[in-house]
Scaffold this motif. Sequence first.
Motif, PDB file in Angstrom:
ATOM      1  N   ARG A 172     -47.842  11.528  18.661  1.00  0.00           N
ATOM      2  CA  ARG A 172     -47.751  11.008  17.284  1.00  0.00           C
ATOM      3  C   ARG A 172     -46.736   9.887  17.200  1.00  0.00           C
ATOM      4  NH1 ARG A 172     -46.134  14.023  11.510  1.00  0.00           N
ATOM      5  NH2 ARG A 172     -45.097  12.189  10.653  1.00  0.00           N
ATOM      6  N   THR A 173     -45.596  10.059  17.835  1.00  0.00           N
ATOM      7  CA  THR A 173     -44.558   9.040  17.770  1.00  0.00           C
ATOM      8  C   THR A 173     -45.029   7.754  18.430  1.00  0.00           C
ATOM      9  OG1 THR A 173     -42.905  10.809  17.861  1.00  0.00           O
ATOM     10  CG2 THR A 173     -42.134   8.559  18.237  1.00  0.00           C
ATOM     11  N   GLN A 174     -45.692   7.869  19.582  1.00  0.00           N
ATOM     12  CA  GLN A 174     -46.215   6.683  20.251  1.00  0.00           C
ATOM     13  C   GLN A 174     -47.328   6.027  19.429  1.00  0.00           C
ATOM     14  OE1 GLN A 174     -47.274   8.275  24.116  1.00  0.00           O
ATOM     15  NE2 GLN A 174     -45.377   7.506  25.031  1.00  0.00           N
ATOM     16  N   LEU A 175     -48.179   6.851  18.814  1.00  0.00           N
ATOM     17  CA  LEU A 175     -49.244   6.323  17.966  1.00  0.00           C
ATOM     18  C   LEU A 175     -48.668   5.474  16.830  1.00  0.00           C
ATOM     19  CD1 LEU A 175     -52.259   6.367  16.904  1.00  0.00           C
ATOM     20  CD2 LEU A 175     -51.570   8.390  15.586  1.00  0.00           C
ATOM     21  N   VAL A 176     -47.695   6.023  16.116  1.00  0.00           N
ATOM     22  CA  VAL A 176     -47.095   5.292  15.000  1.00  0.00           C
ATOM     23  C   VAL A 176     -46.354   4.062  15.510  1.00  0.00           C
ATOM     24  CG1 VAL A 176     -45.424   5.436  13.115  1.00  0.00           C
ATOM     25  CG2 VAL A 176     -46.945   7.370  13.583  1.00  0.00           C
ATOM     26  N   HIS A 177     -45.669   4.223  16.640  1.00  0.00           N
ATOM     27  CA  HIS A 177     -44.931   3.112  17.224  1.00  0.00           C
ATOM     28  C   HIS A 177     -45.878   1.947  17.545  1.00  0.00           C
ATOM     29  CE1 HIS A 177     -41.272   1.584  19.141  1.00  0.00           C
ATOM     30  NE2 HIS A 177     -42.046   1.124  20.114  1.00  0.00           N
ATOM     31  N   GLU A 178     -47.039   2.246  18.105  1.00  0.00           N
ATOM     32  CA  GLU A 178     -48.009   1.205  18.434  1.00  0.00           C
ATOM     33  C   GLU A 178     -48.629   0.613  17.170  1.00  0.00           C
ATOM     34  OE1 GLU A 178     -48.834  -0.253  21.373  1.00  0.00           O
ATOM     35  OE2 GLU A 178     -47.083   0.869  22.088  1.00  0.00           O
ATOM     36  N   TYR A 179     -48.957   1.477  16.220  1.00  0.00           N
ATOM     37  CA  TYR A 179     -49.600   0.987  14.999  1.00  0.00           C
ATOM     38  C   TYR A 179     -48.634   0.134  14.172  1.00  0.00           C
ATOM     39  CZ  TYR A 179     -52.705   1.040  10.950  1.00  0.00           C
ATOM     40  OH  TYR A 179     -53.531   0.667   9.915  1.00  0.00           O
ATOM     41  N   ARG A 180     -47.342   0.480  14.216  1.00  0.00           N
ATOM     42  CA  ARG A 180     -46.344  -0.295  13.477  1.00  0.00           C
ATOM     43  C   ARG A 180     -46.287  -1.743  13.940  1.00  0.00           C
ATOM     44  NH1 ARG A 180     -41.393   0.594  14.531  1.00  0.00           N
ATOM     45  NH2 ARG A 180     -40.515  -0.442  12.727  1.00  0.00           N
ATOM     46  N   LYS A 181     -46.676  -2.008  15.183  1.00  0.00           N
ATOM     47  CA  LYS A 181     -46.634  -3.381  15.697  1.00  0.00           C
ATOM     48  C   LYS A 181     -47.546  -4.303  14.894  1.00  0.00           C
ATOM     49  CE  LYS A 181     -45.537  -1.993  20.457  1.00  0.00           C
ATOM     50  NZ  LYS A 181     -46.009  -1.964  21.862  1.00  0.00           N
ATOM     51  N   PHE A 182     -48.581  -3.738  14.287  1.00  0.00           N
ATOM     52  CA  PHE A 182     -49.477  -4.570  13.489  1.00  0.00           C
ATOM     53  C   PHE A 182     -48.796  -5.071  12.215  1.00  0.00           C
ATOM     54  CE2 PHE A 182     -52.692  -2.249  16.009  1.00  0.00           C
ATOM     55  CZ  PHE A 182     -53.397  -3.336  16.494  1.00  0.00           C
ATOM     56  N   LEU A 183     -47.698  -4.444  11.823  1.00  0.00           N
ATOM     57  CA  LEU A 183     -46.984  -4.931  10.651  1.00  0.00           C
ATOM     58  C   LEU A 183     -46.384  -6.304  10.908  1.00  0.00           C
ATOM     59  CD1 LEU A 183     -45.114  -1.726   9.403  1.00  0.00           C
ATOM     60  CD2 LEU A 183     -47.443  -2.497   8.937  1.00  0.00           C
ATOM     61  N   PHE A 184     -46.154  -6.649  12.186  1.00  0.00           N
ATOM     62  CA  PHE A 184     -45.652  -7.973  12.539  1.00  0.00           C
ATOM     63  C   PHE A 184     -46.789  -8.981  12.698  1.00  0.00           C
ATOM     64  CE2 PHE A 184     -42.336  -5.115  14.028  1.00  0.00           C
ATOM     65  CZ  PHE A 184     -41.188  -5.742  13.583  1.00  0.00           C
ATOM     66  N   LYS A 185     -48.035  -8.498  12.720  1.00  0.00           N
ATOM     67  CA  LYS A 185     -49.177  -9.380  12.964  1.00  0.00           C
ATOM     68  C   LYS A 185     -50.108  -9.456  11.761  1.00  0.00           C
ATOM     69  CE  LYS A 185     -49.109  -7.669  17.748  1.00  0.00           C
ATOM     70  NZ  LYS A 185     -49.871  -6.906  18.778  1.00  0.00           N
ATOM     71  N   ASP A 186     -50.453  -8.291  11.224  1.00  0.00           N
ATOM     72  CA  ASP A 186     -51.406  -8.215  10.123  1.00  0.00           C
ATOM     73  C   ASP A 186     -50.658  -8.328   8.797  1.00  0.00           C
ATOM     74  OD1 ASP A 186     -53.309  -7.621   8.241  1.00  0.00           O
ATOM     75  OD2 ASP A 186     -54.006  -5.787   9.196  1.00  0.00           O
ATOM     76  N   PRO A 187     -50.941  -9.353   7.991  1.00  0.00           N
ATOM     77  CA  PRO A 187     -50.209  -9.517   6.728  1.00  0.00           C
ATOM     78  C   PRO A 187     -50.628  -8.536   5.645  1.00  0.00           C
ATOM     79  CG  PRO A 187     -51.898 -11.198   6.933  1.00  0.00           C
ATOM     80  CD  PRO A 187     -51.886 -10.448   8.239  1.00  0.00           C
ATOM     81  N   GLY A 188     -51.642  -7.717   5.912  1.00  0.00           N
ATOM     82  CA  GLY A 188     -52.067  -6.748   4.901  1.00  0.00           C
ATOM     83  C   GLY A 188     -52.714  -7.409   3.709  1.00  0.00           C
ATOM     84  N   PHE A 189     -53.687  -8.258   3.972  1.00  0.00           N
ATOM     85  CA  PHE A 189     -54.338  -9.022   2.910  1.00  0.00           C
ATOM     86  C   PHE A 189     -55.100  -8.133   1.930  1.00  0.00           C
ATOM     87  CE2 PHE A 189     -54.853 -13.228   5.414  1.00  0.00           C
ATOM     88  CZ  PHE A 189     -53.635 -13.648   4.944  1.00  0.00           C
ATOM     89  N   PRO A 190     -55.230  -8.608   0.693  1.00  0.00           N
ATOM     90  CA  PRO A 190     -56.158  -7.949  -0.245  1.00  0.00           C
ATOM     91  C   PRO A 190     -57.588  -8.119   0.247  1.00  0.00           C
ATOM     92  CG  PRO A 190     -55.292 -10.002  -1.163  1.00  0.00           C
ATOM     93  CD  PRO A 190     -54.512  -9.734   0.078  1.00  0.00           C
TER      94      PRO A 190
END
Length: 292
Positions: free
Chosen positions: A214-232
Motif C-alpha cells: 500500500r505504501t509503495q502504491l501510494v508513493h508511486e501514484y503520488r508522483k502523478f501529482l507532479f505530472k498530472d495537473p488534475g484538469f476538469p
Amino acid sequence: MKPRALLFTLYGEYVQYYGGEIWVGSLIQLMKQFGVSESSVRGALLRMVQKDLMKVRKIGNRSYYSFTPQGQSQTEDGVNRVYGERPFEWDNTWRILTYSFPEEKRDLRNEIRKELMWIGFGAISNSTWVSPNPLESQVLEMMERYELHDYMMLFSSSTVLSHSNDWIVNKGWNLDEISREYEKFIEQYSDKFEELQNKALNNTLTDQESFIERTQLVHEYRKFLFKDPGFPAELLPDHWKGTEARELFWKIHQLITIPSVRFFESIFEPAPDREVEIDRDKAINPFDKVQV
C-alpha cells in the motif's frame, strides 16, 4: 524511495490519523521496510526540522516527531489531491500567474517553480503560468509565506481572446506523455492486483506485505501529482488514461488497506504524555466519495 518523500507518504497515509506524532523508533522500523537505514531516517528528519516542515519533542531520551503547520499543509494538499473526487466540473476560469525575480533571487524562483508544478500550474512562457483549477488560496498563501508580492501577480479570466483553451493546454502540459506514464502504471499494477488478489483469496497475504504494497502504491501514484495537473473533465481528452489508473489504484488500495493499517498499528508508538485521537476509519478509507 527517498527518505523525505517516504516521510510525507507515511504521515499522509497513517500518522496523521493517529494524533499526528510518532516516536522516531517507530519511524525507523517503518522505513526499514523499504530499505531506508536508521542514519538516513535521522538525517531526513533533521533536514525536515531545519526547513520548518517538522518539529520534534523530547520526552526523556526519546524523540517524537510531527509536522509543522507548513508541513501539515503540504501533506493535506497531497492527500486531498490523491483521494479527492476527480475530474470535476470546470468554472470556465483561467488562473494566470506572472512573476519577475531579480537574478540574486534565482534560488527562490526555482523553488517557486517547483511549487507551482506541484499544485498543478503549467508554464506558457518563462514567467507566465496558468491553471484552470481553483488554486487561488494556495497561491496567495505561497505569496504570503515567501513574501512575493513585489515579484508576483495573480489574475483570473474567463475569456482568452487570442488563443483557444486547447492551445493553452497543449502549451502548458504534455498530456500525451502523461497518458503514457499512466499506461505504464496500469500495466505494472494490473499484474500486481492479480497477484495480491490471489494471495488474499488463499490467505497468504500478510499484514507486513500489505503495508509495504500500500505504501509503495501510494508513493508511486503520488508522483502523478507532479505530472498530472488534475484538469476538469471539459479539458481532458476522450478515454483519459488517468481515469483507468485511478480506478485500478482504488481497487488495490481497498484490497490491502485493512491489513496494512494493522501492521502500522503494531509498530506505532505515540508519546506517553498525550491521549491520542485515532481516526482508524479514515486511515482505512481516505477516499472522499467512497464508503468501505
